[in-house]
Write a protein that holds these residues in place. Sequence first.
Motif, PDB file in Angstrom:
ATOM      1  N   ALA A 279       2.866  -6.136  13.552  1.00  0.00           N
ATOM      2  CA  ALA A 279       1.606  -6.033  14.283  1.00  0.00           C
ATOM      3  C   ALA A 279       0.395  -6.034  13.355  1.00  0.00           C
ATOM      4  O   ALA A 279      -0.729  -6.239  13.800  1.00  0.00           O
ATOM      5  N   TRP A 280       0.614  -5.816  12.057  1.00  0.00           N
ATOM      6  CA  TRP A 280      -0.492  -5.788  11.094  1.00  0.00           C
ATOM      7  C   TRP A 280      -0.748  -7.171  10.511  1.00  0.00           C
ATOM      8  O   TRP A 280      -1.894  -7.582  10.343  1.00  0.00           O
ATOM      9  N   ALA A 281       0.321  -7.880  10.168  1.00  0.00           N
ATOM     10  CA  ALA A 281       0.217  -9.235   9.606  1.00  0.00           C
ATOM     11  C   ALA A 281       1.153 -10.123  10.420  1.00  0.00           C
ATOM     12  O   ALA A 281       2.343 -10.227  10.137  1.00  0.00           O
ATOM     13  N   ASN A 282       0.607 -10.758  11.459  1.00  0.00           N
ATOM     14  CA  ASN A 282       1.467 -11.437  12.431  1.00  0.00           C
ATOM     15  C   ASN A 282       1.969 -12.797  11.941  1.00  0.00           C
ATOM     16  O   ASN A 282       1.588 -13.279  10.867  1.00  0.00           O
TER      17      ASN A 282
ATOM     18  N   ASP B 123       4.992 -10.329   4.628  1.00  0.00           N
ATOM     19  CA  ASP B 123       4.178  -9.475   5.505  1.00  0.00           C
ATOM     20  C   ASP B 123       2.821  -9.185   4.878  1.00  0.00           C
ATOM     21  O   ASP B 123       2.441  -8.035   4.652  1.00  0.00           O
ATOM     22  N   THR B 124       2.087 -10.242   4.615  1.00  0.00           N
ATOM     23  CA  THR B 124       0.844 -10.109   3.854  1.00  0.00           C
ATOM     24  C   THR B 124      -0.264 -10.965   4.446  1.00  0.00           C
ATOM     25  O   THR B 124      -0.133 -11.522   5.542  1.00  0.00           O
ATOM     26  N   GLY B 125      -1.348 -11.081   3.729  1.00  0.00           N
ATOM     27  CA  GLY B 125      -2.462 -11.914   4.138  1.00  0.00           C
ATOM     28  C   GLY B 125      -3.093 -12.549   2.915  1.00  0.00           C
ATOM     29  O   GLY B 125      -2.716 -12.253   1.783  1.00  0.00           O
ATOM     30  N   HIS B 126      -4.084 -13.408   3.145  1.00  0.00           N
ATOM     31  CA  HIS B 126      -4.696 -14.101   2.012  1.00  0.00           C
ATOM     32  C   HIS B 126      -6.215 -14.138   2.074  1.00  0.00           C
ATOM     33  O   HIS B 126      -6.856 -14.535   1.104  1.00  0.00           O
ATOM     34  N   LEU B 127      -6.804 -13.729   3.189  1.00  0.00           N
ATOM     35  CA  LEU B 127      -8.248 -13.854   3.342  1.00  0.00           C
ATOM     36  C   LEU B 127      -8.979 -12.595   2.887  1.00  0.00           C
ATOM     37  O   LEU B 127      -8.433 -11.489   2.922  1.00  0.00           O
TER      38      LEU B 127
ATOM     39  N   SER C  15       3.060  -7.079   1.542  1.00  0.00           N
ATOM     40  CA  SER C  15       1.811  -6.536   2.056  1.00  0.00           C
ATOM     41  C   SER C  15       0.723  -6.599   0.978  1.00  0.00           C
ATOM     42  O   SER C  15       0.416  -7.687   0.492  1.00  0.00           O
ATOM     43  N   MET C  16       0.152  -5.484   0.565  1.00  0.00           N
ATOM     44  CA  MET C  16      -0.834  -5.518  -0.522  1.00  0.00           C
ATOM     45  C   MET C  16      -0.260  -6.193  -1.758  1.00  0.00           C
ATOM     46  O   MET C  16      -0.979  -6.877  -2.502  1.00  0.00           O
ATOM     47  N   GLY C  17       1.040  -6.025  -1.989  1.00  0.00           N
ATOM     48  CA  GLY C  17       1.692  -6.658  -3.129  1.00  0.00           C
ATOM     49  C   GLY C  17       1.649  -8.172  -3.069  1.00  0.00           C
ATOM     50  O   GLY C  17       1.660  -8.841  -4.113  1.00  0.00           O
TER      51      GLY C  17
ATOM     52  N   LEU D 285       0.824  -1.204   0.000  1.00  0.00           N
ATOM     53  CA  LEU D 285       0.000   0.000   0.000  1.00  0.00           C
ATOM     54  C   LEU D 285       0.863   1.260   0.000  1.00  0.00           C
ATOM     55  O   LEU D 285       1.666   1.467   0.917  1.00  0.00           O
ATOM     56  N   MET D 286       0.741   2.074  -1.038  1.00  0.00           N
ATOM     57  CA  MET D 286       1.416   3.369  -1.169  1.00  0.00           C
ATOM     58  C   MET D 286       2.952   3.267  -1.185  1.00  0.00           C
ATOM     59  O   MET D 286       3.650   4.269  -1.048  1.00  0.00           O
ATOM     60  N   CYS D 287       3.463   2.062  -1.390  1.00  0.00           N
ATOM     61  CA  CYS D 287       4.908   1.873  -1.421  1.00  0.00           C
ATOM     62  C   CYS D 287       5.413   1.857  -2.863  1.00  0.00           C
ATOM     63  O   CYS D 287       4.636   1.776  -3.809  1.00  0.00           O
ATOM     64  N   ASP D 288       6.729   1.944  -3.015  1.00  0.00           N
ATOM     65  CA  ASP D 288       7.336   1.953  -4.339  1.00  0.00           C
ATOM     66  C   ASP D 288       8.741   1.380  -4.258  1.00  0.00           C
ATOM     67  O   ASP D 288       9.040   0.590  -3.343  1.00  0.00           O
ATOM     68  N   HIS D 289       9.619   1.802  -5.179  1.00  0.00           N
ATOM     69  CA  HIS D 289      10.972   1.267  -5.241  1.00  0.00           C
ATOM     70  C   HIS D 289      11.754   1.460  -3.947  1.00  0.00           C
ATOM     71  O   HIS D 289      12.680   0.704  -3.669  1.00  0.00           O
ATOM     72  N   ALA D 290      11.391   2.480  -3.141  1.00  0.00           N
ATOM     73  CA  ALA D 290      12.141   2.757  -1.920  1.00  0.00           C
ATOM     74  C   ALA D 290      12.091   1.577  -0.951  1.00  0.00           C
ATOM     75  O   ALA D 290      13.078   1.295  -0.258  1.00  0.00           O
ATOM     76  N   PHE D 291      10.942   0.899  -0.889  1.00  0.00           N
ATOM     77  CA  PHE D 291      10.875  -0.288  -0.030  1.00  0.00           C
ATOM     78  C   PHE D 291      11.850  -1.352  -0.508  1.00  0.00           C
ATOM     79  O   PHE D 291      12.514  -2.022   0.295  1.00  0.00           O
ATOM     80  N   TRP D 292      11.966  -1.524  -1.810  1.00  0.00           N
ATOM     81  CA  TRP D 292      12.777  -2.588  -2.400  1.00  0.00           C
ATOM     82  C   TRP D 292      14.237  -2.193  -2.617  1.00  0.00           C
ATOM     83  O   TRP D 292      15.034  -3.031  -3.042  1.00  0.00           O
ATOM     84  N   GLN D 293      14.599  -0.936  -2.332  1.00  0.00           N
ATOM     85  CA  GLN D 293      15.934  -0.456  -2.675  1.00  0.00           C
ATOM     86  C   GLN D 293      17.067  -1.299  -2.092  1.00  0.00           C
ATOM     87  O   GLN D 293      18.075  -1.555  -2.777  1.00  0.00           O
TER      88      GLN D 293
END
Length: 244
Positions: free
Chosen positions: A197-200, A95-99, A71-73, A19-27
């Motif tokens: 804490a968001w995706a345990n 750090d994601t979910g599936h439901l 996450s959303m990705g 969510l709202m992330c881009d290349h900076a997360f993956w740098q």
Amino acid sequence: MTNNTSVPADRTLLLLPGLMCDHAFWQPLLDAPALGVSCLVVDYGDADTLTAMAQAVLAVAPPVFSLAGHSMGGRVALEVVRLAPERIERLILMDTGHLARVPGEKGETEKAGRMALLAIAEKDGVRAMAAEWVKGMVHPDRLGDAELIEAIVTMFERKTAARFARQQNALLSRPDGSPVLVGLKVPCMVLCGRQDAWANVEQHQAIQALAPHASLVVIEDAGHMVLMEKPEPTIQAIKEFMSK
């Protein structure tokens, strides 16, 4: 789209932001030496459903590729697998979910929380929203890490409130990814921060249990933004998985 050109181009790992992330997360991964694959960061544009985001991924993907979704990705990655399973070599879910969003009070509580953040973004700006959002998204000990927090907030600030609204809509209307996981035919690594804490961790154990032959990696002393918080062990886990 960002390309790591220091590695061979015959294998491609598409990097799907949260969510709202881009290349900076993956740098940190893009800068890592000897990764063994060509890395491409995908931009979803103005897509407002996970399926539309997955279609944006497929529009720029080579004939055969691997996926890493954060996450959303991660949810987008499952949609890509659903749409084109024959094109996927390997899958990394971070750090994601599936439901799907649950019906009733719990689902409405989730919606209210997301809409409250959107209201901040629309009234006070994306930066103000991000400063609030990040409080629950990193290891508590890193809230005082000014460089890390600024990098995350600045990453969010590059997008508009309108894009935030579209991505929140996509998450609120997300499909159940369980059938995709159960039918998965390729190697899968499920990875998360111990203090996410968001995706345990339990949520990722549930994903591992559904996907045949999936492995689980838990990164110690990390929250939801695992690659930015603990780059070395996260990169090492990805390297090991991709080299098998």
